[in-house]
Design an enzyme around this catalytic site. Structure first.
Site, PDB file in Angstrom:
ATOM      1  N   LYS A 105       8.457   1.406  17.690  1.00 31.88           N
ATOM      2  CA  LYS A 105       7.692   0.216  17.298  1.00 31.88           C
ATOM      3  C   LYS A 105       7.936  -0.868  18.332  1.00 31.88           C
ATOM      4  O   LYS A 105       8.991  -0.885  18.977  1.00 31.88           O
ATOM      5  CB  LYS A 105       8.140  -0.282  15.921  1.00 31.88           C
ATOM      6  N   GLY A 216      -4.416  -7.181  -1.169  1.00 30.29           N
ATOM      7  CA  GLY A 216      -4.693  -7.103   0.284  1.00 30.29           C
ATOM      8  C   GLY A 216      -6.101  -6.603   0.481  1.00 30.29           C
ATOM      9  O   GLY A 216      -6.513  -5.589  -0.107  1.00 30.29           O
ATOM     10  N   GLY A 218      -7.594  -6.425   3.738  1.00 30.49           N
ATOM     11  CA  GLY A 218      -7.803  -6.252   5.175  1.00 30.49           C
ATOM     12  C   GLY A 218      -8.258  -4.836   5.437  1.00 30.49           C
ATOM     13  O   GLY A 218      -8.890  -4.191   4.587  1.00 30.49           O
ATOM     14  N   ASN A 219      -7.908  -4.312   6.594  1.00 34.96           N
ATOM     15  CA  ASN A 219      -8.344  -2.964   6.962  1.00 34.96           C
ATOM     16  C   ASN A 219      -7.930  -1.944   5.901  1.00 34.96           C
ATOM     17  O   ASN A 219      -8.752  -1.177   5.397  1.00 34.96           O
ATOM     18  CB  ASN A 219      -7.755  -2.613   8.336  1.00 34.96           C
ATOM     19  N   GLY A 221      -6.487  -2.323   2.683  1.00 35.07           N
ATOM     20  CA  GLY A 221      -6.885  -2.608   1.292  1.00 35.07           C
ATOM     21  C   GLY A 221      -8.370  -2.380   1.078  1.00 35.07           C
ATOM     22  O   GLY A 221      -8.793  -1.796   0.076  1.00 35.07           O
ATOM     23  N   TYR A 222      -9.177  -2.817   2.046  1.00 36.86           N
ATOM     24  CA  TYR A 222     -10.617  -2.678   1.879  1.00 36.86           C
ATOM     25  C   TYR A 222     -11.027  -1.207   1.836  1.00 36.86           C
ATOM     26  O   TYR A 222     -11.737  -0.771   0.926  1.00 36.86           O
ATOM     27  CB  TYR A 222     -11.405  -3.410   2.984  1.00 36.86           C
TER      28      TYR A 222
END
Ligand code: NAD
Length: 425
Positions: A105, A216, A218-219, A221-222
């Site tokens: 990371k 959430g 965003g990417n 959650g959507y």
């Protein structure tokens, strides 16, 4: 929240798995430290001609099973402990889904919202120059994470290719399609989560029509909400950082409509709109804390880490949790939910669809042949369903929770690779 050290939590989880499955002590010792920690100070010229210096990291946790793999996070509060934890979790994630890569990371301490696109480009290229010696398609393959985008990966591939003097698209994943990105990468994490959800639903005998709350939007959650809605589940609550919407009657919302009105109004408010016709009576605005405490069949935290802790875990009423964010539950919350027999599908399995399709992207780049979206999702389904079965079986065998089961699966794979390479006995 800020007081929870994510690396300490990660090591607690590792030791728990080691104890439950009586794992090789040499393996556990070697996994308590990353193989390499790289740090750099990146100085760039700002648009006004001044210079600014940013702290940057790359943690290469373990590469026994293949090149280090993991995203680069641009965030003001990113620190080494967080990057180490995320790099360790990547090692577990690639292990649990059985893809031939290790874990790493990276990060830069920066508030990207305060930078122009040109400044972000210069900073991203500087990150590559600082760490290029340690990167490579067969060495370390970074990807996007919080506030890093396909465009940033494009600049990074370009910088790396200039340094090496050869075109190397396989050194970063999450790239734009035009330079070797994979079809399906955008939806991969959410859709992969929905595939895991389906397997969980079979085990728990949840019917279509079961209710779901997603934190959430965003990417991740959507796309999980969209997929689950299309599969016939009822999304009764959704939220973003500013709050959320609850469907009081529990009929279920189409996330596309919520996204559409969020784009129009700038917020998710308490009205559900179909075009310009809004229903504000049967829906209401809720806070993120209220969303977590809803009585739903499945709760899906898909935003931030440490949202379910020792403090609020007693108020959780969901029958099951699918962790789509990284680290949304603290170990204390985990333990209490296990005692209450509430299954938690852990992040390292539930959100591994993203890294799996990143691996597909890398494999396509190296092979020079590209797959259709259908092929990508078919292969993704195979990986996600097999991994779910492996984790479920390990948890049953060791009479433990799914997270520990997932660790056992991943750790055994890392151990096999380390033994095969003579790195542990
Ligand atoms: P994103 O930036 O696209 O979306 C984050 C969402 O969280 C936004 O809707 C934002 O409004 C919301 N949010 C922020 N603060 C919040 C708060 N206090 N309460 C509720 N909601 C809040 O990010 P993403 O890519 O969807 O990632 C979400 C999580 O999933 C992160 O933990 C990330 O590490 C993890 N994850 C992402 C991927 C991926 O492929 N994108 C893969 C694996 C894991």
């Amino acid at each position: 929240m800020a007081t929870i050290n994510p690396f300490a939590s990660a090591m607690q989880q590792l030791k728990k798995a080691a104890a439950v499955a009586k794992l090789n002590p040499q393996l556990i010792e070697s996994l308590q430290k990353p193989q390499r920690i790289l740090e750099a100070a990146l100085t760039i010229t700002m648009d006004d001609g001044s210079t600014k210096t940013f702290s940057a990291f790359r943690v290469q946790y373990n590469d026994a099973r293949g090149p280090f793999k993991g995203g680069i996070r641009y965030y003001p509060k990113v620190d080494l402990n967080e990057v180490k934890a995320l790099a360790f979790w990547m090692t577990m994630k690639t292990g649990v889904v059985g893809i031939p890569m290790g874990g790493g990371k990276g990060g830069i301490v920066v508030d990207v919202k305060k930078l122009s696109a040109a400044e972000i480009e210069r900073l991203s290229r500087a990150w590559v120059r600082a760490f290029a010696k340690y990167l490579g398609p067969r060495t370390d393959v970074p990807a996007p994470d919080v506030y890093t985008t396909p465009q940033i990966m494009g600049w990074m591939v370009d910088e790396y290719s200039r340094i090496t003097g050869s075109w190397e698209p396989a050194v970063f994943t999450g790239k734009p399609l035009a330079i070797g990105g994979s079809l399906g990468r955008t939806e991969a994490t959410g859709f992969g989560g929905a595939m895991v959800f389906e397997e969980l639903a079979k085990k728990l005998k949840l019917k279509k029509g079961a209710t779901i709350a997603v934190q959430g939007f965003g990417n991740v959650g959507y796309y999980i909400a969209e997929k689950l809605h299309d599969m016939g589940y009822k999304i009764i609550a959704l939220s973003d950082s500013k709050g959320g919407i609850l469907d009081i009657r529990g009929k279920g919302m189409d996330p596309r409509n919520v996204l559409h009105s969020k784009k129009e109004k700038g917020v998710i408010d308490g009205c559900y709109c179909l075009g310009s016709v809004c229903d504000c009576e049967n829906y209401k605005q809720i806070s993120n804390e209220q969303l977590l405490q809803l009585k739903v069949d499945v709760l899906i935290p898909a935003a931030l880490e440490n949202v379910i802790t020792g403090k609020n875990v007693g108020k959780i009423k969901a029958k099951a949790i699918v962790e789509m964010a990284n680290g949304p539950l603290t170990p204390e919350a985990d333990e209490k939910l296990f005692r209450r027999k509430i299954p938690v599908v852990p992040d390292i399995l539930a959100n591994a669809g993203g890294v799996t399709v990143s691996y597909f992207e890398w494999a396509q780049n190296l092979g020079g042949a590209y797959w259709t979206k259908d092929e990508v999702f078919k292969k993704l389904r195979e990986v996600m369903t097999t991994s779910f079965d492996d984790v479920w079986a390990a948890a049953e065998k060791h009479k433990t929770d799914l997270r520990t089961g997932a660790y056992v699966v991943a750790l055994k794979r890392v151990e096999e690779a380390m033994q095969a390479r003579g790195l542990v006995k």
